[in-house]
Scaffold this active site. Sequence first.
Site, PDB file in Angstrom:
ATOM      1  N   ARG A  57      33.240  33.794  35.204  1.00 35.59           N
ATOM      2  CA  ARG A  57      33.292  32.719  36.199  1.00 35.59           C
ATOM      3  C   ARG A  57      34.319  31.690  35.727  1.00 35.59           C
ATOM      4  NH1 ARG A  57      32.455  32.890  40.900  1.00 35.59           N
ATOM      5  NH2 ARG A  57      30.375  33.765  40.671  1.00 35.59           N
ATOM      6  N   ARG A  87      37.915  43.490  37.610  1.00 37.12           N
ATOM      7  CA  ARG A  87      37.542  42.267  36.866  1.00 37.12           C
ATOM      8  C   ARG A  87      36.368  42.543  35.933  1.00 37.12           C
ATOM      9  NH1 ARG A  87      34.431  38.017  40.961  1.00 37.12           N
ATOM     10  NH2 ARG A  87      33.012  39.481  41.925  1.00 37.12           N
ATOM     11  N   HIS A 162      42.744  35.560  41.013  1.00 37.34           N
ATOM     12  CA  HIS A 162      41.694  34.592  41.401  1.00 37.34           C
ATOM     13  C   HIS A 162      41.734  33.377  40.448  1.00 37.34           C
ATOM     14  CE1 HIS A 162      37.930  32.991  42.740  1.00 37.34           C
ATOM     15  NE2 HIS A 162      37.603  34.055  43.433  1.00 37.34           N
ATOM     16  N   ASP A 206      36.854  27.320  51.919  1.00 37.98           N
ATOM     17  CA  ASP A 206      37.094  28.746  51.641  1.00 37.98           C
ATOM     18  C   ASP A 206      38.003  29.308  52.734  1.00 37.98           C
ATOM     19  OD1 ASP A 206      36.983  31.348  50.780  1.00 37.98           O
ATOM     20  OD2 ASP A 206      34.799  31.503  50.790  1.00 37.98           O
ATOM     21  N   GLU A 267      44.544  31.087  45.012  1.00 34.22           N
ATOM     22  CA  GLU A 267      44.554  32.488  44.596  1.00 34.22           C
ATOM     23  C   GLU A 267      45.622  33.279  45.348  1.00 34.22           C
ATOM     24  OE1 GLU A 267      40.503  33.693  45.564  1.00 34.22           O
ATOM     25  OE2 GLU A 267      39.799  31.684  45.136  1.00 34.22           O
TER      26      GLU A 267
HETATM   27  O1  LIG Z   1      31.364  34.870  43.266  1.00 36.89           O
HETATM   28  P1  LIG Z   1      32.640  35.678  43.299  1.00 36.89           P
HETATM   29  O2  LIG Z   1      32.411  37.121  43.653  1.00 36.89           O
HETATM   30  O3  LIG Z   1      33.409  35.525  42.022  1.00 36.89           O
HETATM   31  O4  LIG Z   1      33.522  35.078  44.451  1.00 36.89           O
HETATM   32  C1  LIG Z   1      33.874  33.740  44.426  1.00 36.89           C
HETATM   33  C2  LIG Z   1      34.667  33.345  45.675  1.00 36.89           C
HETATM   34  O5  LIG Z   1      35.920  33.975  45.633  1.00 36.89           O
HETATM   35  C3  LIG Z   1      36.833  33.495  46.625  1.00 36.89           C
HETATM   36  O6  LIG Z   1      38.056  34.127  46.466  1.00 36.89           O
HETATM   37  C4  LIG Z   1      36.272  33.808  47.991  1.00 36.89           C
HETATM   38  O7  LIG Z   1      37.153  33.304  48.984  1.00 36.89           O
HETATM   39  C5  LIG Z   1      34.884  33.202  48.141  1.00 36.89           C
HETATM   40  O8  LIG Z   1      34.337  33.577  49.396  1.00 36.89           O
HETATM   41  C6  LIG Z   1      33.991  33.658  46.999  1.00 36.89           C
HETATM   42  O9  LIG Z   1      32.746  32.992  47.093  1.00 36.89           O
END
Ligand SMILES: O=P(O)(O)OC[C@H]1O[C@@H](O)[C@H](O)[C@@H](O)[C@@H]1O
Length: 302
Positions: A57, A87, A162, A206, A267
């Site tokens: 995260r 990932r 991301h 988002d 991203e």
């Molecule tokens: O919780 P994840 O799978 O890492 O995703 C996080 C976010 O990633 C973003 O790229 C998306 O646009 C969101 O909708 C999403 O909530």
Amino acid sequence: MPVEELEDRVIIIDPTDSTNKATILKYGATIISWENQSQEKLWVSSGASLDGSKPVRGGIPLVFPIFGKQKSSTHPTFKLPQHGFVRNSNWEFLGQVSENPITVQFGLGPENIDPNSLKLWGDGNYDFTLILTISLSKDKLITSIDVENNGNESFEFNWLFHTYFKIPDITDTLVNNLIDQQCFDQLLNEQYIEKAPAISFHEEFDRIYKNVHFDKIIQIIELGKVLFNITRKNLPDAVVWNPWIKKSGGMADFKPKDGWKNMLCVEPGNVGSMIELRSGEKWSGAQELTIGGEIKIQANIY
Ligand SMILES: O=P(O)(O)OC[C@H]1O[C@@H](O)[C@H](O)[C@@H](O)[C@@H]1O
């Protein structure tokens, strides 16, 4: 030593200035730290798992071959988990390819992926190589991806970096140069043209900005100061995301709980449509992140 390989990660150091460095976890080839003049530039949750048990995260997770979840039940990516499987796969460290700027590569192919995960994409019939190249220099971090189809069958995919940027305060932050851009709002489930001269943040956000002209530099600005410039090669789309209070509160690995104030994801990717790669074909894309500089307001580029 400009490159230090540890069991689970690789640290690269700018040979011209040792206060610039980056750390890449082999799990996901996730960049979990980018220090510029000893200042951290990426946001990583203090509750993130770095032990390979789940995607990190924060930092720069890699999204392939699907962004989000596939809606069409007949598409070969339908069974894949959100954001695909790279990932959460262990990438191979391929070594250093240049000294200045310090550049390293990581690779991933079917042999590195858990067979059960692999089967979720086109019944495991695809053969591919991904090469991630990371290059660090003064005020700059470049990540490039090469995808090659080594199999007999064509496949379709999304790619996305991301990137979680670390920022002082989301309520003082603007994102520049996305005016008049077509966007898909993932919260409203609506497509429209962005009309804000600069995007500001006061609730969950988002949106997928589509086909952003490659000459447009997306800037993250805080109180009149440019924090980051984001340029893209062959990555036409940009997702802008902040989970705000409620959504981040529901994520077990999102810490501290008010961490949404200090992060913003911009991203670069190819997610508005899928890229088709036939047998033997190659595709590549890159994001280039630079720190500081002047505010550049770009009106429409036609
Ligand atoms: O919780 P994840 O799978 O890492 O995703 C996080 C976010 O990633 C973003 O790229 C998306 O646009 C969101 O909708 C999403 O909530």
